[in-house]
Motif scaffolding. Structure first.
Motif, short mmCIF file in Angstrom:
data_model
loop_
_atom_site.label_atom_id
_atom_site.label_comp_id
_atom_site.label_asym_id
_atom_site.label_seq_id
_atom_site.Cartn_x
_atom_site.Cartn_y
_atom_site.Cartn_z
N ALA A 151 0.87 -1.18 0.00
CA ALA A 151 0.00 0.00 0.00
C ALA A 151 0.91 1.23 0.00
O ALA A 151 1.21 1.79 1.06
CB ALA A 151 -0.92 0.00 1.21
N PRO A 152 1.39 1.65 -1.17
CA PRO A 152 2.42 2.70 -1.27
C PRO A 152 2.10 3.99 -0.54
O PRO A 152 3.02 4.66 -0.04
CB PRO A 152 2.52 2.93 -2.78
CG PRO A 152 2.09 1.64 -3.39
CD PRO A 152 1.01 1.12 -2.50
N ASP A 153 0.83 4.35 -0.43
CA ASP A 153 0.49 5.62 0.23
C ASP A 153 0.87 5.61 1.72
O ASP A 153 1.04 6.69 2.31
CB ASP A 153 -0.99 5.92 0.08
CG ASP A 153 -1.36 6.34 -1.34
OD1 ASP A 153 -0.44 6.60 -2.13
OD2 ASP A 153 -2.57 6.41 -1.64
N VAL A 154 0.99 4.43 2.32
CA VAL A 154 1.36 4.36 3.73
C VAL A 154 2.76 4.95 3.94
O VAL A 154 3.06 5.53 5.00
CB VAL A 154 1.31 2.90 4.25
CG1 VAL A 154 1.79 2.82 5.70
CG2 VAL A 154 -0.12 2.37 4.15
N ASP A 155 3.61 4.87 2.92
CA ASP A 155 4.96 5.43 3.04
C ASP A 155 4.95 6.95 3.16
O ASP A 155 5.97 7.55 3.52
CB ASP A 155 5.82 5.01 1.85
CG ASP A 155 6.45 3.64 2.05
OD1 ASP A 155 6.53 3.18 3.21
OD2 ASP A 155 6.86 3.02 1.04
N GLY A 177 -8.25 10.87 10.78
CA GLY A 177 -9.09 11.70 9.93
C GLY A 177 -9.20 11.18 8.50
O GLY A 177 -9.09 9.97 8.25
N GLU A 178 -9.37 12.10 7.55
CA GLU A 178 -9.57 11.72 6.15
C GLU A 178 -8.35 11.01 5.57
O GLU A 178 -8.50 10.11 4.73
CB GLU A 178 -9.88 12.98 5.33
CG GLU A 178 -11.24 13.59 5.63
CD GLU A 178 -11.53 14.80 4.74
OE1 GLU A 178 -10.76 15.00 3.76
OE2 GLU A 178 -12.51 15.50 5.00
N VAL A 179 -7.17 11.39 6.01
CA VAL A 179 -5.96 10.73 5.52
C VAL A 179 -5.97 9.26 5.93
O VAL A 179 -5.71 8.36 5.12
CB VAL A 179 -4.69 11.42 6.05
CG1 VAL A 179 -3.44 10.58 5.75
CG2 VAL A 179 -4.55 12.81 5.43
N LEU A 196 -6.03 5.78 3.64
CA LEU A 196 -5.05 4.70 3.81
C LEU A 196 -5.74 3.38 4.14
O LEU A 196 -5.35 2.32 3.64
CB LEU A 196 -4.06 5.07 4.92
CG LEU A 196 -3.16 6.27 4.62
CD1 LEU A 196 -2.30 6.61 5.83
CD2 LEU A 196 -2.28 6.00 3.40
N ASP A 197 -6.79 3.44 4.97
CA ASP A 197 -7.56 2.23 5.29
C ASP A 197 -8.14 1.60 4.02
O ASP A 197 -8.10 0.37 3.84
CB ASP A 197 -8.70 2.56 6.25
CG ASP A 197 -8.24 2.78 7.68
OD1 ASP A 197 -7.06 2.51 7.97
OD2 ASP A 197 -9.06 3.24 8.49
N ALA A 198 -8.68 2.45 3.15
CA ALA A 198 -9.29 1.95 1.92
C ALA A 198 -8.25 1.28 1.02
O ALA A 198 -8.51 0.23 0.42
CB ALA A 198 -9.98 3.09 1.17
#
Length: 335
Positions: free
Chosen positions: A99-103, A124-126, A130-132
């Motif tokens: 999940a690249p966005d976790v970086d 929050g929204e971030v 990341l959960d999705a």
């Protein structure tokens, strides 16, 4: 057929079906963690298991497997995707490859941020985004809010570190990761990837001058025996454990069981975060008793250093294959 024969047969069938329902065993629900039995995260998971079993023990039996007995941390994402394990609390540092966005949680813009600032971000929204991504890429469900582990900071061994100037030219052991590499390069240090099992020897032999880790890990590893003598509380990043349940279980689970799992987890998160913070604090006291010298950088100086590190951050985000939109949302949230 004679009615007198039919009725006993019906009664017998009903008794058999009833007995089958009564003897049904609770569904086994295994939670994997690579942390040892005394780790604060493992204790949290075992408490979670006890509460779920107490609330829905006739339908589910939760078991916690610690010390990587089921899967090592690096192997857990694949196990969840394949449905080989029902649940794991996965460190954010282990999720970037799937999940690249976790970086994005390790980029220079978040260097030196407080736990409160990071909690606001992931709650929050971030965090929702990341959960999705995690859920979709791992064929799983994120059960709820994340459990904070604590700040990772810079420790000095053969070379003392008590200021930003001391970081210049310092060979710092990191576990890997492009964001970790770029942060230390931005500080003038020399990031050096060393597997954890080889780290103590690397410190003792002077292969590295220090390392990136947490108080908890440094204390449990007795790193004073390997020459660690100083700590610079620069809050390189804030680590979390993400509760992830495989869809192989979730898609078939009783709705009541799903509710018990989610509600129980949510009711425990705030205390779990507090316990993790206390564990880090107690670990720091242990290290100080072993002659560790701790330096807390001036907040204004830290902000100045961070501002100087973000110049090439957009290029880093692209190299991480992370979402530019989410990156902008993170900056808007913390600035």
């Amino acid at each position: 057929m004679n009615v007198r024969i039919i009725r006993p047969l019906i009664a017998a069938c009903l008794l058999t079906v009833s007995a089958g329902f009564a003897s049904a065993e609770p569904v086994t629900f295994r939670i994997s963690t690579e942390n040892n039995a005394n780790h604060v995260n493992t204790k949290f998971l075992k408490s979670f298991a006890e509460k779920v079993n107490a609330a829905a023990g006739d339908k589910i039996h939760v078991e916690v497997s610690d010390s990587g007995q089921l899967y090592k941390g690096r192997d857990v994402p694949r196990a969840l995707r394949q449905g080989s394990v029902e649940m794991a609390a996965v460190g954010t540092w282990q999720l970037g490859s799937v999940a690249p966005d976790v970086d994005l949680l390790f980029i220079p813009s978040l260097y030196g941020r407080s736990s409160d600032a990071m909690n606001k971000l992931v709650d929050g929204e971030v965090g929702d985004s990341l959960d999705a991504e995690i859920s979709g890429n791992l064929n799983s469900q994120v059960l709820g809010r994340w459990i904070g582990f604590g700040e990772a900071l810079t420790f000095g061994a053969g070379r003392a570190v008590a200021s930003f100037d001391d970081l210049k030219g310092m060979k710092v052991r990191i576990p890997g990761g492009l964001a970790n590499t770029e942060r230390y390069k931005g500080l003038g240090a020399v990031p050096t990837v060393v597997p954890w099992p080889d780290t103590q020897l690397a410190l003792q032999q002077g292969t590295v001058d220090g390392l990136l880790t947490t108080y908890e890990t440094a204390a449990s590893g007795k790193l004073w025996e390997s020459g660690v003598k100083t700590a610079f509380e620069d809050n390189q990043y804030f680590g979390y454990f993400v509760p992830i349940v495989s869809n192989a279980f979730w898609d078939k689970a009783d709705p009541d069981v799903k509710k018990v799992l989610a509600d129980t987890w949510d009711s425990m998160v705030d205390q779990g975060r507090a316990d993790a913070a206390l564990s880090q604090s107690e670990a720091s006291k242990t290290l100080i008793q072993k002659a560790l010298k701790v330096t807390v950088p001036d907040p204004a100086k830290l902000s100045e250093i961070r501002a100087g590190m973000v110049a090439n951050e957009a290029a880093l985000v692209k190299e991480l294959s992370a979402s530019p939109e989410l990156y902008e949302k993170i900056k808007a949230t913390v600035d």
